[in-house]
Design an enzyme around this catalytic site. Structure first.
Site, PDB file in Angstrom:
ATOM      1  N   ALA A  67       0.836  -1.195   0.000  1.00  0.00           N
ATOM      2  CA  ALA A  67       0.000   0.000   0.000  1.00  0.00           C
ATOM      3  C   ALA A  67       0.874   1.249   0.000  1.00  0.00           C
ATOM      4  O   ALA A  67       2.091   1.185   0.217  1.00  0.00           O
ATOM      5  CB  ALA A  67      -0.918  -0.007   1.218  1.00  0.00           C
ATOM      6  N   GLY A 112       0.147  -5.339   0.699  1.00  0.00           N
ATOM      7  CA  GLY A 112      -1.001  -5.382  -0.188  1.00  0.00           C
ATOM      8  C   GLY A 112      -0.711  -6.093  -1.491  1.00  0.00           C
ATOM      9  O   GLY A 112      -1.610  -6.682  -2.091  1.00  0.00           O
ATOM     10  N   GLU A 115      -1.146  -9.665  -0.714  1.00  0.00           N
ATOM     11  CA  GLU A 115      -2.573  -9.912  -0.528  1.00  0.00           C
ATOM     12  C   GLU A 115      -3.312  -9.938  -1.862  1.00  0.00           C
ATOM     13  O   GLU A 115      -4.257 -10.707  -2.043  1.00  0.00           O
ATOM     14  CB  GLU A 115      -3.159  -8.850   0.399  1.00  0.00           C
ATOM     15  CG  GLU A 115      -2.704  -9.014   1.849  1.00  0.00           C
ATOM     16  CD  GLU A 115      -3.086  -7.849   2.727  1.00  0.00           C
ATOM     17  OE1 GLU A 115      -3.815  -8.066   3.701  1.00  0.00           O
ATOM     18  OE2 GLU A 115      -2.654  -6.712   2.426  1.00  0.00           O
ATOM     19  N   GLU A 135       3.551  -5.898   7.478  1.00  0.00           N
ATOM     20  CA  GLU A 135       2.791  -4.878   8.196  1.00  0.00           C
ATOM     21  C   GLU A 135       3.164  -4.789   9.675  1.00  0.00           C
ATOM     22  O   GLU A 135       3.092  -3.711  10.272  1.00  0.00           O
ATOM     23  CB  GLU A 135       1.290  -5.151   8.068  1.00  0.00           C
ATOM     24  CG  GLU A 135       0.718  -4.915   6.674  1.00  0.00           C
ATOM     25  CD  GLU A 135       0.822  -6.132   5.772  1.00  0.00           C
ATOM     26  OE1 GLU A 135       0.215  -6.112   4.678  1.00  0.00           O
ATOM     27  OE2 GLU A 135       1.522  -7.112   6.148  1.00  0.00           O
TER      28      GLU A 135
END
Length: 261
Positions: A67, A112, A115, A135
């Site tokens: 992200a 992300g 993911e 994270e």
């Protein structure tokens, strides 16, 4: 909300294969605008008849490094309460594309990015790829489905190792963990992903949709309910032209020679 260059993420279609292509140099950071655009393109790929299978691709150098941290840093708790649902919905839209989806992973697939790869049905990684959920190093946990999809894919203890430590794993370890399904030379990643997608693009679309939905939904419920889903789809497919075509071809010409519309 961040603005997004329309060229930062696109759906390119050729020969029944749709490629959702991230193009936000240098690291394909997944800002809010790109997250929202991914949801739109997932819906488009799902409804277009000329898209029979989908590739997720970030280009030759990097899949997606995560992200946009600079963007997230400015968000407070109230803002993230709202945004976290939208974030998950964007990734879930990709996971629910009712067609075969393969991630072509080059370079980094972190946070992300990892993911997003988890939303695919199959993952082909470059031999120089690195994947992970870092994270925890920011004082956070994965928020786009990582705690759930990763544990379902590789098991809870292996998922906790990656999530608790935030460490990156290279392609060979990712393959051993089951995080990716195939490791190939970096220059062959997209080619092999396209070959996988193109092969399935020639298959019976409704049966492939049924297979994907039944496996995915069955994993979220008990065995009896999963068997009921399978039974209903199995019987329902007997109403399709593809089933009639496939069985006729098998009887007349042998297995694997049916041509589906």
């Amino acid at each position: 909300m961040s603005s997004v260059n329309p060229s930062s993420v696109n759906l390119e279609v050729s020969g029944g294969v749709g490629t959702i292509r991230l193009d936000r140099p240098p690291m394909n950071a997944l800002n809010i605008a790109i997250q929202d655009r991914l949801r739109e393109l997932a819906a488009e790929a799902g409804r277009r008849d000329d898209v029979r299978a989908v590739i997720l691709y970030g280009g030759e150098k990097v899949f997606a490094a995560g992200a946009d941290i600079k963007e997230m840093r400015d968000m407070d708790h109230a803002a993230m309460v709202v945004r976290s649902r939208e974030l998950q919905e964007s990734f879930t839209a990709v996971a629910r594309i009712p067609k075969p989806v393969v991630a072509a992973v080059t370079g980094y697939a972190l946070g992300g990015g990892c993911e997003l790869a988890l939303c695919a049905d199959f993952r082909i990684a470059a031999d120089n790829a690195k994947l992970g959920q870092p994270e925890i190093l920011l004082g956070l946990i994965p928020g786009a489905g990582g705690t759930q999809r990763l544990a379902r894919l590789i098991g809870p203890s292996k998922a906790k190792d990656l999530i608790f430590t935030g460490r990156q794993v290279k392609a060979p370890e990712a393959l051993a963990l089951g995080l990716v399904d195939r490791v190939v030379p970096a220059e062959e990643v997209y080619e092999q992903a396209h070959a996988w997608a193109a092969r399935l693009a020639q298959g019976p679309a409704l049966a492939l949709r049924a297979a994907k939905e039944t496996v995915d939904a069955g994993l979220e419920t008990d065995l009896e309910t999963g068997l009921a889903l399978e039974r209903n789809w199995f019987a329902g497919l007997f109403a399709t032209e593809d089933r009639e075509r496939g069985m006729r071809s098998f009887v007349e010409d042998g297995p694997g020679k049916a041509k589906f519309r």
